[in-house]
Write a protein that holds these residues in place. Structure first.
Motif, PDB file in Angstrom:
ATOM      1  N   CYS A 106       0.804  -1.280   0.308  1.00  0.00           N
ATOM      2  CA  CYS A 106       0.420   0.065  -0.169  1.00  0.00           C
ATOM      3  C   CYS A 106       0.846   1.051   0.040  1.00  0.00           C
ATOM      4  O   CYS A 106       1.511   1.542   0.977  1.00  0.00           O
ATOM      5  CB  CYS A 106      -0.984   0.079   1.223  1.00  0.00           C
ATOM      6  N   PRO A 107       0.790   2.263  -1.015  1.00  0.00           N
ATOM      7  CA  PRO A 107       1.757   3.345  -1.089  1.00  0.00           C
ATOM      8  C   PRO A 107       1.457   3.788  -0.364  1.00  0.00           C
ATOM      9  O   PRO A 107       2.039   4.831   0.042  1.00  0.00           O
ATOM     10  CB  PRO A 107       1.486   3.037  -2.489  1.00  0.00           C
ATOM     11  N   THR A 108       0.146   4.438   0.361  1.00  0.00           N
ATOM     12  CA  THR A 108      -0.236   5.231   1.340  1.00  0.00           C
ATOM     13  C   THR A 108      -0.206   4.882   2.444  1.00  0.00           C
ATOM     14  O   THR A 108      -0.355   5.954   3.207  1.00  0.00           O
ATOM     15  CB  THR A 108      -1.310   6.053   0.367  1.00  0.00           C
ATOM     16  N   GLY A 109      -0.624   3.509   3.244  1.00  0.00           N
ATOM     17  CA  GLY A 109      -0.463   3.086   4.594  1.00  0.00           C
ATOM     18  C   GLY A 109      -1.670   3.482   4.584  1.00  0.00           C
ATOM     19  O   GLY A 109      -2.084   3.086   6.373  1.00  0.00           O
ATOM     20  N   ALA A 110      -2.182   3.052   3.579  1.00  0.00           N
ATOM     21  CA  ALA A 110      -4.298   3.089   3.937  1.00  0.00           C
ATOM     22  C   ALA A 110      -4.459   2.440   4.859  1.00  0.00           C
ATOM     23  O   ALA A 110      -5.558   1.886   5.623  1.00  0.00           O
ATOM     24  CB  ALA A 110      -5.119   3.338   3.038  1.00  0.00           C
ATOM     25  N   THR A 111      -3.390   0.953   3.888  1.00  0.00           N
ATOM     26  CA  THR A 111      -4.068  -0.024   4.737  1.00  0.00           C
ATOM     27  C   THR A 111      -3.266  -1.045   5.959  1.00  0.00           C
ATOM     28  O   THR A 111      -1.957  -0.939   5.549  1.00  0.00           O
ATOM     29  CB  THR A 111      -4.534  -1.263   3.575  1.00  0.00           C
ATOM     30  N   PHE A 112      -2.923  -1.151   6.907  1.00  0.00           N
ATOM     31  CA  PHE A 112      -2.422  -1.800   7.871  1.00  0.00           C
ATOM     32  C   PHE A 112      -2.111  -1.841   9.108  1.00  0.00           C
ATOM     33  O   PHE A 112      -3.840  -2.420   9.158  1.00  0.00           O
ATOM     34  CB  PHE A 112      -1.605  -0.227   8.403  1.00  0.00           C
ATOM     35  N   LYS A 113      -1.444  -3.010   9.823  1.00  0.00           N
ATOM     36  CA  LYS A 113      -2.010  -4.084  10.734  1.00  0.00           C
ATOM     37  C   LYS A 113      -1.546  -3.179  12.138  1.00  0.00           C
ATOM     38  O   LYS A 113      -1.046  -2.547  12.621  1.00  0.00           O
ATOM     39  CB  LYS A 113      -1.307  -5.065  10.701  1.00  0.00           C
ATOM     40  N   ARG A 114      -2.858  -3.392  12.941  1.00  0.00           N
ATOM     41  CA  ARG A 114      -3.085  -2.878  14.237  1.00  0.00           C
ATOM     42  C   ARG A 114      -2.271  -3.800  15.679  1.00  0.00           C
ATOM     43  O   ARG A 114      -1.830  -4.753  15.302  1.00  0.00           O
ATOM     44  CB  ARG A 114      -3.923  -3.200  14.241  1.00  0.00           C
ATOM     45  N   GLY A 115      -1.893  -3.302  16.464  1.00  0.00           N
ATOM     46  CA  GLY A 115      -1.345  -3.655  17.612  1.00  0.00           C
ATOM     47  C   GLY A 115      -1.552  -5.283  17.821  1.00  0.00           C
ATOM     48  O   GLY A 115      -1.430  -6.142  18.120  1.00  0.00           O
ATOM     49  N   ASP A 116      -3.185  -4.780  17.847  1.00  0.00           N
ATOM     50  CA  ASP A 116      -3.753  -6.540  18.056  1.00  0.00           C
ATOM     51  C   ASP A 116      -4.522  -7.467  16.727  1.00  0.00           C
ATOM     52  O   ASP A 116      -4.494  -8.599  16.964  1.00  0.00           O
ATOM     53  CB  ASP A 116      -5.071  -6.005  19.411  1.00  0.00           C
ATOM     54  N   GLY A 117      -3.056  -7.194  15.328  1.00  0.00           N
ATOM     55  CA  GLY A 117      -3.061  -8.298  14.545  1.00  0.00           C
ATOM     56  C   GLY A 117      -4.250  -8.050  13.501  1.00  0.00           C
ATOM     57  O   GLY A 117      -4.738  -8.261  12.421  1.00  0.00           O
ATOM     58  N   ILE A 118      -5.355  -7.192  13.224  1.00  0.00           N
ATOM     59  CA  ILE A 118      -6.302  -6.961  12.810  1.00  0.00           C
ATOM     60  C   ILE A 118      -5.825  -5.833  12.187  1.00  0.00           C
ATOM     61  O   ILE A 118      -5.152  -5.225  12.371  1.00  0.00           O
ATOM     62  CB  ILE A 118      -7.637  -5.836  13.687  1.00  0.00           C
ATOM     63  N   VAL A 119      -6.015  -6.472  11.021  1.00  0.00           N
ATOM     64  CA  VAL A 119      -5.554  -5.826   9.471  1.00  0.00           C
ATOM     65  C   VAL A 119      -6.699  -4.883   8.912  1.00  0.00           C
ATOM     66  O   VAL A 119      -7.636  -4.786   8.354  1.00  0.00           O
ATOM     67  CB  VAL A 119      -5.104  -6.151   7.919  1.00  0.00           C
ATOM     68  N   VAL A 120      -6.458  -3.774   9.143  1.00  0.00           N
ATOM     69  CA  VAL A 120      -7.956  -1.967   8.816  1.00  0.00           C
ATOM     70  C   VAL A 120      -7.372  -1.863   7.610  1.00  0.00           C
ATOM     71  O   VAL A 120      -5.830  -1.815   7.228  1.00  0.00           O
ATOM     72  CB  VAL A 120      -8.071  -1.988  10.307  1.00  0.00           C
ATOM     73  N   MET A 121      -8.738  -1.247   7.097  1.00  0.00           N
ATOM     74  CA  MET A 121      -8.130  -0.027   5.744  1.00  0.00           C
ATOM     75  C   MET A 121      -9.363   0.873   6.050  1.00  0.00           C
ATOM     76  O   MET A 121      -9.826   0.745   7.339  1.00  0.00           O
ATOM     77  CB  MET A 121      -9.456  -0.768   5.039  1.00  0.00           C
ATOM     78  N   ASP A 122      -8.510   2.332   6.341  1.00  0.00           N
ATOM     79  CA  ASP A 122      -8.553   3.673   6.662  1.00  0.00           C
ATOM     80  C   ASP A 122      -8.795   4.171   5.387  1.00  0.00           C
ATOM     81  O   ASP A 122      -8.127   4.814   4.534  1.00  0.00           O
ATOM     82  CB  ASP A 122      -7.242   3.984   6.696  1.00  0.00           C
ATOM     83  N   PRO A 123      -9.848   4.030   4.789  1.00  0.00           N
ATOM     84  CA  PRO A 123     -10.837   4.697   3.691  1.00  0.00           C
ATOM     85  C   PRO A 123     -10.266   5.970   3.016  1.00  0.00           C
ATOM     86  O   PRO A 123     -10.231   6.392   2.075  1.00  0.00           O
ATOM     87  CB  PRO A 123     -12.406   4.284   3.682  1.00  0.00           C
ATOM     88  N   HIS A 124      -9.821   6.284   4.538  1.00  0.00           N
ATOM     89  CA  HIS A 124     -10.063   8.103   3.826  1.00  0.00           C
ATOM     90  C   HIS A 124      -8.777   8.022   3.374  1.00  0.00           C
ATOM     91  O   HIS A 124      -8.405   9.160   2.554  1.00  0.00           O
ATOM     92  CB  HIS A 124      -9.664   9.082   5.178  1.00  0.00           C
TER      93      HIS A 124
END
Lengths: 259, 155
Positions: A133-151
């Protein structure tokens, strides 16, 4: 006392800063700080969230009418685009042969190849999507959840190419006209962003389990903390043989299937 | 010096001057209309003082967005100690149904009163709901989607 040019500049900068403080960003930082001190309340926390799907129970529940899929898609305003090309999905049913290539035996376990079972984002410990991901819009949280930041999503779809599980969908059109009903507590998405399962991070924050887990009439889905030795998921994984999708890729999925 | 055809030239000059300076007058007239406070029909104070919200609401919302989505910190304590959920739902609860005159409105409409004046383009409402939950309506064109899907029972 002689004031050097350097000191005079420093003093004037500090004076200017203190005058503008009321409306400065620093005021926001100061006002936002107490939220860090707030007790965590009812939110569910974990070292590593994992899901365990018991395929025996899942396959046996023939009349569930895909309760997990509908519960998830209704909760998160996932549209029904009506065709495969535009399809948006967070959780879906797929034949075992497609989910577990090379893992099903020729005789024992062969029946699973033609049975449809739930598939969703695996929330990998080593997620390929977040790396590309070139913008860091998707990333892994500390608890392992891979979330999407659609913003921050710019719709480049690198993550879709990187995901080996087809867990990500792109909004080719504005999804709103394709929603049958709207859950007012959750936003929709917009044209041009990628979306996927988030392990219901918004429900975990309210102390609720994921929508699919609570909706399953066969109670075939378990959700819990892999780092907690006493959790149900650890117990299930200790006592049963489990498989994960495409383990040879080294992504370390957090969705386990009991076979 | 004699001005020939003055009775034609002078009125035409007047019309010309008014036409040329029209954008200026329009801007002056619009200045008062542009910066109305957003309606707050619940009679409640906004989460922070009006002057702060007016100057900093965009940065506040930007911080909220990052803290909720990226850091999972969802409660905001205002300077006066009140706690708020960091969500546009919090804004919409006041600004999203009726305006100061009791007229039905949406948060998108309330926001655009100022934002259209300053030509700030918002895309918040592309995804977020701009009305209080009871008032949310499906987007246009959904009627057809409803009809085609009416046969199956959504759960």
């Amino acid at each position: 006392m002689k004031i050097s040019r350097r000191t005079a500049l420093k003093l004037s900068l500090l004076t200017g800063f203190s005058l503008t403080r009321k409306h400065s960003l620093f005021a926001i930082v100061a006002s936002a700080r107490p939220s860090d001190l707030l007790p965590p309340g009812a939110a569910l926390k974990a070292g590593r969230w994992v899901m365990v799907i018991d395929l025996k129970k899942c396959v046996a529940a023939k009349d569930c009418h895909d309760a997990c899929v509908h519960a998830c898609h209704d909760t998160h305003n996932v549209p029904d685009m009506g065709n495969k090309k535009d399809e948006v999905k967070w959780i879906w049913r797929e034949e075992g042969a497609h989910l577990f290539p090379d893992q099903l035996g020729e005789y024992r376990g062969a029946e699973l190849a033609h049975q449809t079972v739930p598939a969703l984002c695996n929330h990998c410990a080593n997620p390929p999507c977040t790396r590309v991901c070139p913008t860091g819009a998707t990333f892994k949280r500390g608890d392992g959840i891979v979330v999407m930041d659609p913003h921050r999503c710019i719709g480049c779809r690198f993550c879709m190419a990187a995901c080996p599980y087809g867990s990500r969908s792109f909004n080719w059109k504005d999804p709103r006209p394709y929603l049958k009903k709207i859950n007012p507590d959750y936003p929709t998405r917009t044209k041009g962003v990628v979306e996927k399962c988030t392990f219901c991070d918004e429900r975990l924050a309210q102390g609720k389990l994921p929508a699919c887990v609570t909706a399953c009439p066969a109670e075939a889905m378990a959700f819990g903390d892999l780092k907690d030795e006493k959790s149900l998921v650890v117990k299930l994984l200790r006592e049963n043989f489990s498989i994960r999708r495409k383990p040879e890729l080294g992504t370390e999925p957090a969705v386990y299937y009991l076979v | 010096m004699k001005l020939y055809n003055a009775r034609y030239i002078l009125p035409a000059l007047g019309v010309f001057l008014v036409a040329v300076t029209f954008p200026v007058w329009r801007g002056v007239a619009a200045r008062d209309a542009g910066f109305k406070s957003p309606p707050n029909p619940n009679g409640e104070r906004c989460i922070e003082p009006k002057s702060f919200m007016r100057a900093q609401h965009m940065r506040l919302l930007g911080r909220w967005r990052d803290e909720v989505v990226r850091e999972d910190r969802r409660v905001y304590i205002a300077k006066d100690g009140r706690a708020w959920e960091k969500s546009l739902k919090t804004c919409v609860a006041c600004h999203g149904h009726t305006d100061a005159l009791g007229k039905s409105t949406t948060a998108a409409a309330a926001c655009s009163e100022c934002h259209s004046y300053v030509n700030a383009k918002l895309d918040c409402w592309n995804c977020h709901h701009d009305s209080a939950p009871a008032d949310i309506k499906l987007a246009a064109g959904n009627a057809t989607a409803n009809q085609t899907a009416s046969g199956e029972e959504p759960r």
